[in-house]
Design a protein around this motif. Structure first.
Motif: not given
Length: 59
Positions: A19-24, A27-32, A35-45
């Protein structure tokens, strides 16, 4: 701003760094989804973190 709270797990720390890197970079935060894609999450469930529920109520 780059302080590491003692109570974060390694996974939470990874998400916070993302999140910090994305904002840097943008200039704004990532969407859910971003963020999930960036950290390798496959499913919100299967996520160990709680995802916002306000979006489901807006439908």
């Amino acid at each position: 701003m780059n302080r590491r709270p003692d109570h974060l797990t390694d996974r939470e720390e990874q998400i916070l760094r993302c999140i910090r890197r994305w904002i840097e970079d943008t200039g704004e935060g990532p969407s859910v989804r971003q963020l999930a894609h960036a950290v390798g999450m496959r499913s919100r469930h299967r996520s160990p973190i709680t995802w916002p529920t306000w979006n489901a109520r807006a439908r």
